[in-house]
Design a protein around this motif. Structure first.
Motif, PDB file in Angstrom:
ATOM      1  N   ASN A 271       0.814   3.802  -2.737  1.00  0.00           N
ATOM      2  CA  ASN A 271       0.869   5.480  -3.146  1.00  0.00           C
ATOM      3  C   ASN A 271       2.406   6.248  -3.216  1.00  0.00           C
TER       4      ASN A 271
ATOM      5  N   CYS B 216      -2.820  11.918   0.256  1.00  0.00           N
ATOM      6  CA  CYS B 216      -2.423  10.625  -0.903  1.00  0.00           C
ATOM      7  C   CYS B 216      -2.398   9.502   1.224  1.00  0.00           C
ATOM      8  N   TYR B 217      -2.238   8.948   0.137  1.00  0.00           N
ATOM      9  CA  TYR B 217      -2.237   7.442   1.493  1.00  0.00           C
ATOM     10  C   TYR B 217      -1.855   8.012   2.927  1.00  0.00           C
TER      11      TYR B 217
ATOM     12  N   ARG C 221       0.837  -0.909  -0.728  1.00  0.00           N
ATOM     13  CA  ARG C 221      -0.131   0.537  -0.133  1.00  0.00           C
ATOM     14  C   ARG C 221       0.937   1.375   0.352  1.00  0.00           C
TER      15      ARG C 221
ATOM     16  N   PHE D  77      -7.108   8.271  -3.425  1.00  0.00           N
ATOM     17  CA  PHE D  77      -6.181   9.219  -3.606  1.00  0.00           C
ATOM     18  C   PHE D  77      -5.618   9.405  -4.554  1.00  0.00           C
TER      19      PHE D  77
ATOM     20  N   TYR E 235      -8.215   3.136  -3.264  1.00  0.00           N
ATOM     21  CA  TYR E 235      -7.714   1.974  -1.969  1.00  0.00           C
ATOM     22  C   TYR E 235      -9.277   1.364  -1.288  1.00  0.00           C
TER      23      TYR E 235
END
Length: 379
Positions: free
Chosen positions: A246, A282-283, A242, A271, A258
């Motif tokens: 990202n 963002c993540y 993840r 994101f 996501y």
């Protein structure tokens, strides 16, 4: 009045008197059949330049659509343009067929017929239409994972007509997957998941090209996997992937859809910081650091309700389609939570972190890191 509404049976008499008979539906709507004697001219095309299609303003013009509403609208437009003898068929083609009046099927290529029939319900939506469906057909989506989230998402993205699905997963089908990973079957236990996914989706929609990549996503291949795609769907089940996805999506300016599930709860977001630096989060803005492993067990450790990935994966697919078409309001800046036990959704607003290590405005990309080590480190 210049406009008169008529029953379908009256059309034959008007045609015998030399009337012009026009079906104002779109090409794809006429693909399954149109009233015999009618000429297909889509509504917008006829309204844009009526004289090009009907030069005689005093001649009889009979208009038909699906139910009678659009033909009446066109008649009013033509009346305003100076046409004096206009007729709209009450009940349209639907009533024409119900009354067993003759219908003809326009000549189409096999490809056009397949396109019009397969996507007929999309083509009726003004927000999609022919142009939007063609856009989907030209789109490329990267899916990470052909498991619980990837399975429902892949089904519906292929069914929707996404042109290319690139699916990356290095795992094989296990019997324990079948409770939720609906791309796969008992007969494919032991096969690579991407091969199984490719076979399933080809049977559903041969127009969608499925590129099977039997690889684990790493720093070494992530940019190759993202090359040329429009949207990335995260169906991974671990934090290192993840964070890697990202960071790569921020660097390359790709929107990332996501999703995550555990036990009876799931969450979804978009994101898109790579395309909207300094505005969209963002993540890492949500999770600057990963939680300790003991607080984030995966599905193999904590379990998951079989239908839950279906709900979350379909929400992800919906966000992908919206992004590809440029319609609606994406989940960017919002985290959608779903609790299956209480059957409730709730939404959390997400803000861009101006000090984010990866997506802060004006900040150069810091480079990829050792993501497994980063996710093992104490929070």
């Amino acid at each position: 009045m210049a406009i008169r509404e008529i029953d379908p049976q009256e059309v034959a008499t008007l045609l015998a008197q030399g009337s012009v008979f026009i079906d104002v539906r779109e090409d794809h709507e006429r693909a399954s059949g149109q009233a015999e004697g009618s000429r297909g001219i889509p509504k917008a095309q006829l309204e844009a330049d009526p004289a090009a299609h009907v030069p005689d303003h005093d001649g009889r013009v009979v208009l038909i659509c699906q139910k009678g509403g659009r033909s009446l609208e066109v008649a009013r437009t033509l009346e305003a343009a100076g046409y004096t003898r206009l007729f709209s068929v009450t009940g349209g083609t639907t009533r024409w067929i119900e009354e067993r009046l003759p219908v003809v099927v326009p000549v189409q290529s096999d490809d056009a017929r397949d396109f019009n029939e397969r996507y007929s319900r999309h083509l009726l939506l003004p927000e999609v239409g022919v142009a939007g469906q063609q856009r989907l057909q030209q789109s490329r989506v990267l899916m990470i994972g052909a498991g619980g989230l990837g399975s429902p998402a892949a089904f519906y993205l292929a069914a929707a007509g996404v042109g290319q699905l690139r699916i990356a997963d290095d795992d094989v089908v296990d019997r324990s997957n079948l409770q939720r990973q609906i791309l796969h079957t008992e007969a494919r236990v032991g096969e690579p998941k991407v091969t199984s996914a490719q076979a399933t989706l080809a049977a559903l929609n041969p127009r969608t090209q499925v590129q099977a990549v039997a690889e684990r996503v790493t720093v070494d291949n992530v940019e190759r996997l993202l090359d040329g795609v429009d949207v990335v769907l995260d169906g991974a089940d671990n934090f290192p992937v993840r964070y890697l996805l990202n960071d790569a999506c921020v660097k390359l300016g790709k929107p990332l859809v996501y999703g995550a599930v555990q036990r009876f709860e799931g969450q979804v977001s978009v994101f898109d910081a790579g395309r909207h630096r300094g505005h969209a989060p963002c993540y890492r803005c949500l999770f600057p650091e990963p939680p300790p492993p003991e607080f984030a067990p995966n599905c193999a450790e904590a379990g998951v309700l079989g239908v839950l990935p279906g709900v979350i994966g379909l929400l992800q697919a919906t966000e992908v389609i919206k992004l590809l078409l440029g319609i609606g309001e994406p989940l960017s800046g919002r985290l959608l939570h779903f609790d299956a036990l209480s059957m409730r959704f709730r939404e959390t607003r997400l803000r861009h972190d101006p000090d984010c290590a990866v997506c802060a405005a004006g900040k150069a990309f810091p480079g990829y890191i050792d993501y497994p080590a980063f996710c093992r480190a104490p929070a």
